[in-house]
Design a protein around this motif. Structure first.
Motif, PDB file in Angstrom:
ATOM      1  N   GLU A   1       6.531  51.729  57.922  1.00 37.91           N
ATOM      2  CA  GLU A   1       7.119  52.764  57.078  1.00 37.91           C
ATOM      3  C   GLU A   1       8.259  53.546  57.725  1.00 37.91           C
ATOM      4  O   GLU A   1       9.253  53.838  57.085  1.00 37.91           O
ATOM      5  CB  GLU A   1       6.042  53.757  56.628  1.00 37.91           C
ATOM      6  CG  GLU A   1       5.068  53.165  55.656  1.00 37.91           C
ATOM      7  CD  GLU A   1       4.098  54.205  55.108  1.00 37.91           C
ATOM      8  OE1 GLU A   1       4.531  55.319  54.780  1.00 37.91           O
ATOM      9  OE2 GLU A   1       2.892  53.887  55.021  1.00 37.91           O
TER      10      GLU A   1
ATOM     11  N   HIS B   1       0.423  52.881  48.646  1.00 34.09           N
ATOM     12  CA  HIS B   1       1.107  53.788  47.719  1.00 34.09           C
ATOM     13  C   HIS B   1       0.181  54.911  47.270  1.00 34.09           C
ATOM     14  O   HIS B   1       0.607  56.058  47.103  1.00 34.09           O
ATOM     15  CB  HIS B   1       1.653  53.011  46.510  1.00 34.09           C
ATOM     16  CG  HIS B   1       2.554  53.836  45.640  1.00 34.09           C
ATOM     17  ND1 HIS B   1       2.293  54.069  44.320  1.00 34.09           N
ATOM     18  CD2 HIS B   1       3.698  54.515  45.915  1.00 34.09           C
ATOM     19  CE1 HIS B   1       3.250  54.839  43.816  1.00 34.09           C
ATOM     20  NE2 HIS B   1       4.109  55.118  44.758  1.00 34.09           N
TER      21      HIS B   1
ATOM     22  N   TRP C   1       0.337  57.528  49.694  1.00 30.74           N
ATOM     23  CA  TRP C   1       1.537  58.359  49.517  1.00 30.74           C
ATOM     24  C   TRP C   1       1.255  59.471  48.498  1.00 30.74           C
ATOM     25  O   TRP C   1       1.753  60.574  48.606  1.00 30.74           O
ATOM     26  CB  TRP C   1       2.730  57.541  48.998  1.00 30.74           C
ATOM     27  CG  TRP C   1       3.285  56.530  49.939  1.00 30.74           C
ATOM     28  CD1 TRP C   1       2.750  56.129  51.141  1.00 30.74           C
ATOM     29  CD2 TRP C   1       4.485  55.766  49.784  1.00 30.74           C
ATOM     30  NE1 TRP C   1       3.535  55.161  51.713  1.00 30.74           N
ATOM     31  CE2 TRP C   1       4.607  54.928  50.904  1.00 30.74           C
ATOM     32  CE3 TRP C   1       5.463  55.713  48.794  1.00 30.74           C
ATOM     33  CZ2 TRP C   1       5.671  54.043  51.072  1.00 30.74           C
ATOM     34  CZ3 TRP C   1       6.530  54.838  48.945  1.00 30.74           C
ATOM     35  CH2 TRP C   1       6.630  54.007  50.073  1.00 30.74           C
TER      36      TRP C   1
ATOM     37  N   CYS D   1       8.076  58.060  46.381  1.00 37.84           N
ATOM     38  CA  CYS D   1       7.453  58.785  47.475  1.00 37.84           C
ATOM     39  C   CYS D   1       7.241  60.236  47.033  1.00 37.84           C
ATOM     40  O   CYS D   1       7.535  60.590  45.896  1.00 37.84           O
ATOM     41  CB  CYS D   1       8.327  58.732  48.725  1.00 37.84           C
ATOM     42  SG  CYS D   1       9.854  59.677  48.549  1.00 37.84           S
ATOM     43  N   GLU D   2       6.764  61.070  47.952  1.00 40.34           N
ATOM     44  CA  GLU D   2       6.466  62.452  47.587  1.00 40.34           C
ATOM     45  C   GLU D   2       7.729  63.276  47.327  1.00 40.34           C
ATOM     46  O   GLU D   2       7.651  64.393  46.827  1.00 40.34           O
ATOM     47  CB  GLU D   2       5.586  63.118  48.661  1.00 40.34           C
ATOM     48  CG  GLU D   2       6.196  63.226  50.045  1.00 40.34           C
ATOM     49  CD  GLU D   2       5.997  61.958  50.877  1.00 40.34           C
ATOM     50  OE1 GLU D   2       5.826  60.870  50.291  1.00 40.34           O
ATOM     51  OE2 GLU D   2       6.038  62.063  52.121  1.00 40.34           O
TER      52      GLU D   2
ATOM     53  N   HIS E   1      11.647  53.998  46.072  1.00 38.91           N
ATOM     54  CA  HIS E   1      11.900  53.135  47.230  1.00 38.91           C
ATOM     55  C   HIS E   1      11.595  51.681  46.878  1.00 38.91           C
ATOM     56  O   HIS E   1      10.532  51.397  46.308  1.00 38.91           O
ATOM     57  CB  HIS E   1      10.978  53.510  48.394  1.00 38.91           C
ATOM     58  CG  HIS E   1      11.348  54.803  49.062  1.00 38.91           C
ATOM     59  ND1 HIS E   1      12.486  54.944  49.815  1.00 38.91           N
ATOM     60  CD2 HIS E   1      10.728  56.010  49.086  1.00 38.91           C
ATOM     61  CE1 HIS E   1      12.547  56.184  50.290  1.00 38.91           C
ATOM     62  NE2 HIS E   1      11.499  56.862  49.849  1.00 38.91           N
TER      63      HIS E   1
ATOM     64  N   CYS F   1      11.721  61.925  53.088  1.00 29.90           N
ATOM     65  CA  CYS F   1      10.376  61.525  53.536  1.00 29.90           C
ATOM     66  C   CYS F   1      10.432  60.783  54.869  1.00 29.90           C
ATOM     67  O   CYS F   1       9.413  60.651  55.546  1.00 29.90           O
ATOM     68  CB  CYS F   1       9.680  60.655  52.487  1.00 29.90           C
ATOM     69  SG  CYS F   1      10.279  58.952  52.415  1.00 29.90           S
TER      70      CYS F   1
ATOM     71  N   ARG G   1      10.988  57.620  55.417  1.00 31.02           N
ATOM     72  CA  ARG G   1      10.632  56.196  55.398  1.00 31.02           C
ATOM     73  C   ARG G   1      11.901  55.338  55.361  1.00 31.02           C
ATOM     74  O   ARG G   1      12.937  55.776  54.856  1.00 31.02           O
ATOM     75  CB  ARG G   1       9.748  55.876  54.186  1.00 31.02           C
ATOM     76  CG  ARG G   1       8.381  56.538  54.280  1.00 31.02           C
ATOM     77  CD  ARG G   1       7.456  56.081  53.169  1.00 31.02           C
ATOM     78  NE  ARG G   1       6.187  56.808  53.230  1.00 31.02           N
ATOM     79  CZ  ARG G   1       5.971  57.985  52.655  1.00 31.02           C
ATOM     80  NH1 ARG G   1       6.935  58.573  51.964  1.00 31.02           N
ATOM     81  NH2 ARG G   1       4.807  58.586  52.778  1.00 31.02           N
TER      82      ARG G   1
END
Ligand code: ZN
Length: 447
Positions: free
Chosen positions: A46, A144, A147, A278-279, A284, A335, A337
């Motif tokens: 990640e 996921h 996440w 993502c948060e 992504h 994030c 990643r």
């Protein structure tokens, strides 16, 4: 199992028991040591670009080598053994449907799991996987879910088109429990206006932490909350959506009414691409799941062409999905990643109507905007110049004036000369997989 007589005729506590045992067996099959090891491996990808690159190179080479050695189509086509992806032909659904056996590996032992694409855009396509493939898929889904804040022991709600409640059952409860997984499974098929409060109450009473849902199902509940000027009265970590397209309007509505973030996931049964939020709300491309090529088709749109890493039985290489994304200018997500970012995924082609000039109109999300008391809609078109709007409404709010706004909005998108009729229905018809299509157009076009 859910459509079998023995399940449908059993009392509800027995249904809960059957469902829980089935879920436990699936959990044991899918979530063993192999999934744990892979999940651990892919979590290392990640935040580290070089670890990611090496993982992806290994996966891609494995897929290309296996296919060239064992899959008739590639054995015939690929005379070179350089295993350079660009040398492989781009393939489409048509070729796989017509020559399915040519795409199956001759080096296979063990159980074969067959499944069909949902076929909302045409004839379903049968895809075959082995158990390794099913387990690997679960590892990516599990990452996921992490996440989205999932921790072991969290309680989840599941509203994803499973026929857990017999269709002819008219009285509640419209949910069942999967005890070992701590999941309340709610029916997508019984969401008529008079039942929606019970759905909300059931989730609150169970103490749900995360909701996993089809967008159409959870948006129906969000619209119910909005119409009644309410907010979800529990504390949720997140909502995880997948399997249907989620518009930005619907995402905003969900985040507002449920007071949490939405983690959308794009995947397809062909398993050649996955895209997840993502948060920080970015989409992504899950680049360690498959190899994705984005082919520029103009106007900012790019078609997803993907190569799967996780299905040695039926490896699809450079497969055209017919789905499109728009690129993002952002190179780095807050994030941290290393997955590439895209701006948005276009709604699936296939959900469209034909306007007064014969044009296909795909973007229908704006039509219900500003119409009060509207819980769900579906647009049906079987003849030129006429659209029937099926609408689930709150009869106390949705009056003649609101109906006129709905008609005007539809005309604004499709043309003033279009004839629009509105039919109030108890619920919107669903596909066999429990999904809801935005529009169903059955006109044969001579394109
Ligand atoms: Zn991110």
């Amino acid at each position: 199992m859910f459509t079998k007589n023995i399940y449908q005729k059993s009392p509800i506590p027995i249904q809960n028991g059957l469902l829980s045992c089935r879920a436990l067996i699936r959990k044991i099959l899918r979530e063993g040591k192999d999934q744990f090891i892979l999940l651990n491996d892919i979590q290392k990808n990640e935040f580290d670009a070089s670890v990611m690159r090496s993982f992806v190179d290994t996966q891609l080479t494995h897929t290309l080598v296996q296919a060239t050695k064992h899959v008739p189509f590639y054995k015939r086509t690929m005379v070179s053994t350089t295993y350079n992806l660009a040398d492989f032909p781009i393939i489409s659904k048509v070729e796989i449907r017509e020559h399915a056996d040519n795409f199956l590996s001759d080096n296979h032992r063990g159980v074969i799991v067959s499944g069909a694409t949902s076929g909302t855009t045409g004839t379903p396509l049968v895809i075959r996987q082995d158990m390794t493939s099913v387990i690997r898929e679960q590892a990516f889904v599990a990452r996921h879910l992490n996440w989205a804040g999932f921790k072991a022991g969290d309680k989840r709600a599941w509203i994803r088109g499973d026929m857990i409640v017999p269709p002819d059952q008219k009285e509640g409860p419209f949910w069942r429990y999967s005890w070992f997984e701590k999941i309340i499974m709610l029916s997508s098929f019984h969401m008529s206006p008079k039942n929606l409060k019970k759905y909300i109450d059931a989730m609150v009473n169970y103490g749900v932490d995360i909701i996993q849902a089809y967008p159409s199902s959870i948006v129906t509940l969000a619209k119910y909350l909005e119409v009644n000027d309410q907010y979800y009265p529990g504390n949720l970590k997140s909502i995880v959506t997948s399997s249907e397209s989620l518009s930005s309007e619907d995402r905003q509505l969900l985040e507002k009414r449920f007071k949490c973030k939405v983690f959308d996931w794009y995947g397809l049964f062909e398993r050649v691409a996955a895209i997840g939020n993502c948060e920080h709300g970015r989409y992504h491309i899950i680049s360690d799941y498959s190899h994705v090529e984005l082919i520029d088709v103009g106007n900012g749109r790019h078609e997803i062409v993907g190569t799967n890493f996780n299905n040695d039985l039926q490896p699809l290489i450079r497969y055209r999905t017919g789905d499109y994304v728009y690129l993002s200018d952002e190179k780095q997500c807050p994030c941290g990643r290393v997955f590439p970012i895209i701006d948005r995924i276009e709604g699936r082609i296939g959900d469209y109507l034909i306007g007064e000039d014969g044009q296909r109109v795909h973007i229908l999300n704006h039509i219900p905007k500003g119409v009060e008391g509207l819980l769900a809609t579906q647009f049906l078109q079987s003849v030129w110049n006429h659209i029937e709007v099926e609408a689930v409404v709150d009869p106390l709010i949705f009056d003649d004036k609101q109906q006129q706004i709905l008609i005007n909005n539809t005309k604004a998108r499709l043309g003033k000369s279009m004839e629009i009729s509105v039919k109030i229905v108890e619920k919107i018809q669903k596909t066999k997989n429990g999904k809801t299509r935005q529009a169903i157009c059955t006109i044969e076009e001579s394109l």
